[in-house]
Design an enzyme around this catalytic site. Structure first.
Site, PDB file in Angstrom:
ATOM      1  N   ARG A 279     -38.668   0.977 -25.173  1.00 51.72           N
ATOM      2  CA  ARG A 279     -39.786   0.460 -25.953  1.00 51.72           C
ATOM      3  C   ARG A 279     -39.791  -1.064 -25.848  1.00 51.72           C
ATOM      4  NH1 ARG A 279     -41.790   4.703 -25.753  1.00 51.72           N
ATOM      5  NH2 ARG A 279     -42.594   6.036 -27.431  1.00 51.72           N
ATOM      6  N   GLU A 308     -49.071  -3.725 -25.695  1.00 56.21           N
ATOM      7  CA  GLU A 308     -49.489  -2.949 -24.529  1.00 56.21           C
ATOM      8  C   GLU A 308     -50.979  -2.673 -24.653  1.00 56.21           C
ATOM      9  OE1 GLU A 308     -47.071   0.557 -24.144  1.00 56.21           O
ATOM     10  OE2 GLU A 308     -45.260  -0.594 -23.686  1.00 56.21           O
ATOM     11  N   HIS A 327     -46.421   1.046 -18.466  1.00 57.34           N
ATOM     12  CA  HIS A 327     -45.884   2.166 -19.264  1.00 57.34           C
ATOM     13  C   HIS A 327     -46.187   3.517 -18.600  1.00 57.34           C
ATOM     14  CE1 HIS A 327     -44.741   3.404 -23.638  1.00 57.34           C
ATOM     15  NE2 HIS A 327     -44.233   4.232 -22.738  1.00 57.34           N
TER      16      HIS A 327
END
Length: 362
Positions: A279, A308, A327
């Site tokens: 994370r 993000e 991601h």
């Protein structure tokens, strides 16, 4: 441990059998329509992969509405409207499930199923206070995340993005002795911050590269997992100072927020490679930028950031020794479909009052 393909096959078999008398595509008798209107209401916050939608549709046990897009998250205002009165909710990690949303949903909401292994987007205390059961999707993405982590590590350490750019833009001239040299895994020490299923899977894939030693740190030694990869438990300081490659695999918690900071980077070798596929919040990005730009560490590969998406103006994007991915660690077809199927099965079982396949214990 399930790989994506095996998990998907198992979850397809687990899926609740459809009500054969119903044909969703044809005209439905009035009695059937009335029966369906009394089924639990479910809202799905994203166009999830088809296996999960198929399980929900064919179960005949719920009626659902969804935000029919995979490109743009549901606007918060619309989400707060759509969840009103629902019995269950399927979400992904882009949706913040907090007191505001739970209040908007109301007292009917009894099951939340998140299509993610992480749960830092969920207000666990609020969910617990309301007695809402929570399903999530660990295990099924272990292999895909491990594969991507290894790919990111090699891409960063062997400077593949830089090399591709040079080849495309005319920088590929005569052969040079030290041009685009990187760092090998052979005879190296690989450190793992947070040893769980994914950390073990990463180490198993790196072992054939002739890694000399695996070390790890965690809140406490994990001898059973460590024995699978012959890893040694060390302190945080030792992890930083000994690792040639340091990969972060820990969950984001109040204790791990910004744990990878100036103090950690200052103890790392100037030849070391830092990798994060857990994370973004576990890394203090300003400190990472300073470590990379000053040469304190050799390179970093990130699949996760804060926020993000990371703004293209962010200083980390200006560095040749920082590889940033959007991601995508779990982004394989089999894994994403397995996550979707697991989220659907968790939801159906939760609504029936049965044990979920994967449930967060609040």
């Amino acid at each position: 441990m399930w790989c994506g393909r095996v998990a998907l096959r198992r979850l397809q078999r687990i899926a609740v059998a459809p009500l054969n008398s119903l044909s969703i595509t044809g005209g439905l008798p009035g009695a059937v329509q009335r029966e369906m209107s009394s089924l639990p209401r479910v809202y799905i916050t994203r166009q999830i992969p088809p296996e999960g939608l198929k399980i929900l549709s064919e179960s005949g046990q719920v009626q659902f509405d969804l935000w029919d897009s995979d490109d743009v998250p549901v606007p918060r205002k619309e989400l707060l409207q759509k969840v009103k009165g629902v019995d269950a909710l399927v979400c992904v990690l882009t949706e913040k499930i907090d007191a505001e949303l739970l209040d908007a949903a109301g007292p009917n909401l009894r099951v939340l199923s998140t299509m993610s292994v992480g749960f830092d987007h969920l207000s666990l205390e609020e969910l617990k206070k309301r007695g809402i059961r929570v399903g999530y999707t660990p295990d099924v993405l272990t292999d895909s995340v491990a594969e991507l982590t290894v790919a990111l590590l090699l891409t960063t350490s062997r400077r593949l993005i830089e090399a591709t750019h040079e080849a495309k833009t005319g920088g590929w001239g005569t052969w040079r002795t030290l041009w685009l040299c990187g760092y090998e895994l052979a005879n190296s020490t690989v450190g793992i911050l947070g040893l769980g299923r994914i950390g073990v899977a990463i180490a198993e894939r790196l072992k054939p590269f002739k890694v000399k030693k695996f070390i790890y740190t965690d809140v406490a030694p994990r001898p059973e997992l460590a024995s699978l990869i012959n890893a040694e438990y060390v302190s945080m300081d030792e992890l930083a100072s000994q690792s040639d490659f340091l990969t972060v695999c820990c969950a984001l918690t109040p204790e791990t927020k910004d744990i990878c900071n100036k103090d950690l980077f200052s103890k790392m070798k100037n030849t070391s490679i830092f990798i994060n596929t857990s994370r973004g919040g576990v890394v203090h990005q300003e400190d990472l930028y300073e470590a990379l730009s000053s040469g304190q560490i050799a390179g970093a590969g990130l699949d996760v950031t804060v926020p993000e998406p990371l703004p293209i103006s962010h200083p980390l994007f200006t560095l040749n020794n920082c590889v940033i991915l959007p991601h995508i660690a779990s982004a394989s077809y089999s894994t994403r479909n397995a996550m979707s199927a697991l989220a659907a099965n968790n939801l159906l079982l939760g609504l029936k009052g049965q044990p979920m396949i994967k449930e967060l214990k609040l």
